[in-house]
Design a protein around this motif. Structure first.
Motif, PDB file in Angstrom:
ATOM      1  N   LEU A 146       0.853  -1.185   0.000  1.00 28.23           N
ATOM      2  CA  LEU A 146       0.000   0.000   0.000  1.00 28.23           C
ATOM      3  C   LEU A 146       0.886   1.231   0.000  1.00 28.23           C
ATOM      4  O   LEU A 146       1.902   1.283   0.687  1.00 28.23           O
ATOM      5  CB  LEU A 146      -0.883   0.025   1.250  1.00 28.23           C
ATOM      6  N   ILE A 147       0.495   2.235  -0.799  1.00 25.13           N
ATOM      7  CA  ILE A 147       1.295   3.459  -0.867  1.00 25.13           C
ATOM      8  C   ILE A 147       0.458   4.640  -0.395  1.00 25.13           C
ATOM      9  O   ILE A 147      -0.764   4.614  -0.519  1.00 25.13           O
ATOM     10  CB  ILE A 147       1.755   3.742  -2.310  1.00 25.13           C
ATOM     11  N   PRO A 148       1.118   5.658   0.142  1.00 22.06           N
ATOM     12  CA  PRO A 148       0.364   6.869   0.455  1.00 22.06           C
ATOM     13  C   PRO A 148      -0.183   7.410  -0.866  1.00 22.06           C
ATOM     14  O   PRO A 148       0.522   7.397  -1.866  1.00 22.06           O
ATOM     15  CB  PRO A 148       1.426   7.821   1.019  1.00 22.06           C
ATOM     16  N   PRO A 149      -1.449   7.826  -0.906  1.00 23.02           N
ATOM     17  CA  PRO A 149      -2.039   8.204  -2.190  1.00 23.02           C
ATOM     18  C   PRO A 149      -1.293   9.357  -2.853  1.00 23.02           C
ATOM     19  O   PRO A 149      -1.007  10.364  -2.217  1.00 23.02           O
ATOM     20  CB  PRO A 149      -3.469   8.602  -1.826  1.00 23.02           C
ATOM     21  N   ALA A 150      -0.932   9.189  -4.133  1.00 25.14           N
ATOM     22  CA  ALA A 150      -0.359  10.273  -4.910  1.00 25.14           C
ATOM     23  C   ALA A 150      -1.472  11.283  -5.175  1.00 25.14           C
ATOM     24  O   ALA A 150      -2.630  10.907  -5.201  1.00 25.14           O
ATOM     25  CB  ALA A 150       0.187   9.724  -6.217  1.00 25.14           C
ATOM     26  N   PRO A 151      -1.134  12.574  -5.370  1.00 25.45           N
ATOM     27  CA  PRO A 151      -2.183  13.576  -5.502  1.00 25.45           C
ATOM     28  C   PRO A 151      -3.162  13.289  -6.640  1.00 25.45           C
ATOM     29  O   PRO A 151      -4.309  13.686  -6.591  1.00 25.45           O
ATOM     30  CB  PRO A 151      -1.424  14.873  -5.786  1.00 25.45           C
ATOM     31  N   ASP A 152      -2.697  12.590  -7.680  1.00 24.24           N
ATOM     32  CA  ASP A 152      -3.607  12.373  -8.808  1.00 24.24           C
ATOM     33  C   ASP A 152      -4.069  10.921  -8.929  1.00 24.24           C
ATOM     34  O   ASP A 152      -4.541  10.510  -9.974  1.00 24.24           O
ATOM     35  CB  ASP A 152      -2.972  12.856 -10.119  1.00 24.24           C
TER      36      ASP A 152
ATOM     37  N   SER B 287      -5.581   9.367 -12.109  1.00 29.25           N
ATOM     38  CA  SER B 287      -6.877   9.853 -12.592  1.00 29.25           C
ATOM     39  C   SER B 287      -6.821  10.288 -14.048  1.00 29.25           C
ATOM     40  O   SER B 287      -7.855  10.499 -14.670  1.00 29.25           O
ATOM     41  CB  SER B 287      -7.420  10.956 -11.686  1.00 29.25           C
ATOM     42  N   SER B 288      -5.616  10.390 -14.629  1.00 29.95           N
ATOM     43  CA  SER B 288      -5.541  10.715 -16.053  1.00 29.95           C
ATOM     44  C   SER B 288      -6.201   9.616 -16.893  1.00 29.95           C
ATOM     45  O   SER B 288      -6.567   9.841 -18.036  1.00 29.95           O
ATOM     46  CB  SER B 288      -4.085  10.906 -16.486  1.00 29.95           C
TER      47      SER B 288
END
Lengths: 355, 367
Positions: free
Chosen positions: A236-242, A288-289
């Protein structure tokens, strides 16, 4: 490069896959992943489990708040101790998503909760998705390069999917409707609780917390794996801004699940949840792209499904203590999952009074 | 001797236009990218010829021309999920539509109606519901709209929008704490405007081709060039013709988000929060507490937008978001749509019962 790979693969990839892709020994990868975790770039290793055989049903709940209670702090959901996370969600339902579980032999428990929330006018609508079966297909790494990222065009996906559906390709999902129950006791669940809360904890560490020998722990873990309860793990990774988590809920004809074949061709790692023979949920963690390409393609695929809708989650974090607590709803004394819903509802009434 | 500047990459120019929400003038682009205005214009023309860019679109406030505008969302019934999108063409007043996902899954778009007969929208929707095509719908009637330019200082042609949702969330918290009222004004009672069919014909031609010359207009509309000039100025002065925008909805990376909101009270600061977004935004007002915020953004910015919204969404009495792709325009284009205005009667003629009959025939054919 390691971090980029872990991030772009949706944060959900295991050391073995990484080792193969990056051509480093698994040991090196594991060591480096630990380092990244200590530096705060990675959260933890997250074990994938299917707990049905342990008498626990996983459930996801989407709640649309009422106008009256729209300012109610999100913590109201903490009253329901059988739910271990809650996030803001957007889509058909605008409100909160909560993930949790309940005893298999009390199937009405969650309905009781949502009916009460509705009666109290806290929510105006809700949607529940139970997990009867679960598939965590791994990412198609042939389409991923550690230096340039994903090589992927959603228009190709549309072409492949339409071809597959027209040819009546099977979904490849071999759903098991009755998993039965494993002969388990509280110690098995305590082991899962430790693994869920601490990721790659060693059998030795577990033996300190669960009153069993090292060897016994190893044996029990092997059994949990053999029974298909412990399904491996991902990072699990800390969510990237996008980055976002996109849930697609679809209904198909129980007699013809071929429309589901389209999801096989999405290269990202995905989780596929099955509720009823016609009800499926596909969870994809992506940048999200990708949203626009996915929706454009889905525009042409949607007519193959009896119904569909999307839910998006963006702000995610994991509270390991709560997960640990959640598994300890299984009581050693009674060897049962105890979810005292009436008590939770009283807690909520108390919470609302204070608010 | 000065070093020759590298050739402007199509991709850089396109990206700039796309990320600016598709609405930016050639002069703004020339300042931003550091190439002469002429170069930019030429290259944009080329991009348009290659089919990359939609047309430049004149933004008009048609209410003053007797033409009401509503944003209509259709939630398609499961039984009719295979119905071809062309069923929408049965309604020549449904001038443009998107495929729309979110609370409602189906289509959404702009529907015109004679301002004195707003009920035709309800009639259309009732008919579709009775036929079982839709299970639900949502209507927002445009009372007025505001178009707010993107903040170019936060834009880099290579990297896109330089913005951070955390900053936006923080700004929004401040805005709400201070109680900063919405600073722009909507026109709640548009003054009547004395128009005739020729004004509408001018608007129609501009919508078909915004680069049309006064000379060409004069030939089509049947007025002298001077009269065309006078009428265009009049339309501008009355705030009917409100400037030009690039349509880039069809560029691959873009998505259009419609955030529908109901405010707790008129001019509530929660509306002000949207102004701090760097993208170009359009605010459509139905009443003092019912709005729609239309944002064209790069798909990669959607996650940040939703993250920021988490921080203050509870300040809306209610809200929902629709995610739109794939625009479609009514057959006959905008010219056909505007010529629903009948020259001899001077009225907008939208025989909704005929439209409904067309739809019935369409259904029979596709049953």
């Amino acid at each position: 490069m390691l971090l980029k790979a872990v991030t772009e693969l949706g944060g959900t990839i295991n050391a073995t896959e990484l080792a193969k892709m990056l051509r480093f020994p698994e040991r090196t990868i594991r060591y480096r992943l630990q380092r990244l975790k200590q530096q705060g770039h990675l959260y933890q290793e997250w074990p994938l489990t299917l707990d049905i055989k342990l008498g626990r049903r996983e459930t996801g709940l989407f709640l649309e708040l009422s106008e009256e209670y729209r300012h109610l702090p999100r913590d109201f959901l903490l009253c329901f101790k059988n739910f271990y996370v809650n996030y803001a969600t957007y889509g058909r339902y605008h409100g909160y998503f909560a993930a949790g579980g309940y005893p298999i032999d009390e199937p009405r428990l969650i309905d009781k909760m949502t009916t009460t929330l509705k009666k109290m006018n806290v929510i105006k609508d809700s949607f529940k998705f139970d997990t009867m079966d679960y598939f965590p297909p791994s990412a198609d790494l042939s389409r991923y390069s550690p230096t340039t990222g994903w090589k992927w065009d959603w228009r190709d996906w549309l072409r492949q999917s339409e071809k597959a559906i027209k040819n009546g390709e099977p979904s490849g999902l071999d759903v098991v409707w009755d998993h039965g129950t494993m002969d388990y006791d509280h110690k098995d669940i305590a082991i899962i609780a430790e693994i869920k809360a601490h990721g790659n904890i060693s059998p030795k560490e577990i033996s300190k917390r669960v009153d069993l020998s090292d060897t016994q722990i190893r044996m029990r873990i092997r059994k949990l794996k053999d029974e298909g309860i412990l399904l491996g793990s991902v990072w699990l990774i800390p969510p990237a801004p996008d980055s976002m988590t996109l849930y697609t809920f679809v209904e198909v004809d129980p007699s013809d699940d071929s429309p589901l074949a389209c999801f096989r061709y999405i290269p990202f790692r995905k989780d596929i949840f099955v509720d009823k023979p016609n009800k499926y949920c596909i969870k994809i963690v992506m940048n999200s792209s990708n949203l626009v390409g996915y929706l454009r393609a889905f525009e042409s695929l949607r007519s193959y499904f009896n119904s569909y809708f999307f839910q998006i989650i963006v702000n995610q974090n994991v509270n390991t203590e709560r997960i640990h607590y959640h598994y300890h709803l299984h009581k050693e004394s009674s060897n049962r999952w105890e979810v005292p819903m009436d008590e939770y509802i009283r807690d909520l009434e108390e919470f609302i009074k204070q608010y | 001797m000065t070093k020759k500047k590298p050739r402007l990459q199509d991709s850089v120019l396109l990206d700039a236009i796309t990320r600016l929400g598709g609405k930016v003038t050639a002069t703004e682009l020339s300042d931003l990218l550091g190439y002469p205005d002429r170069t930019i214009r030429y290259r944009i023309q080329r991009l348009r010829e290659k089919g990359y860019l939609g047309r430049v679109w004149p933004q008009t406030f048609d209410t003053k021309l007797g033409l009401g505008d509503a944003s209509v969302i259709l939630d398609m019934a499961d039984d009719y999920r295979k119905l071809p999108r062309e069923f929408l063409d049965c309604f020549p007043n449904f001038y443009a539509h998107y495929v729309s996902f979110g609370r409602y899954n189906g289509y959404q778009g702009g529907v015109g109606y004679p301002i004195e007969n707003p009920h035709i929208i309800d009639r259309m929707l009732r008919a579709m519901k009775n036929m079982g095509i839709i299970k639900d719908s949502y209507v927002l009637r445009t009372m007025d709209f505001l178009s707010v330019a993107g903040d170019l200082s936060k834009y880099n042609p290579q990297l896109g929008w330089n913005w951070d949702w955390r900053e936006w969330a923080h700004q929004s918290e401040q805005t709400l704490k201070v109680g900063e009222r919405f600073p722009l004004t909507f026109d709640h009672t548009p003054a009547p405007f004395d128009y005739d069919h020729k004004d509408i014909a001018i608007v129609a031609e501009l919508k078909m081709n915004s680069a049309i010359t006064h000379k060409e207009l004069s030939e089509i509309v049947g007025l002298s060039e001077t009269q065309i000039g006078v009428r265009i100025r009049r339309l501008q002065d009355a705030n009917i013709l409100r400037g030009y925008a690039w349509l880039t909805e069809q560029t691959p990376a873009n998505i259009v988000l419609y955030t529908h909101i109901e405010l707790e009270e008129p001019d509530h600061p929660a509306l002000t929060c949207f102004l701090d977004l760097p993208f170009r935004k359009e605010l459509i007002m139905e009443s003092t507490d019912r709005f729609c915020v239309r944002l064209t953004m790069n798909s990669s910015d959607v996650a940040g937008y939703l993250r920021g919204l988490d921080a203050f969404r509870h300040h809306f009495r209610s809200y929902f978001i629709q995610y739109c792709v794939s625009i479609g325009i009514v057959p006959g284009g905008m010219r056909g749509f505007y010529h629903l205005h009948n020259e001899s009667t001077g009225l907008w003629e939208m025989p909704v019962e005929d439209y409904i009959q067309n739809l019935e025939k369409f259904l029979e054919k596709h049953a």
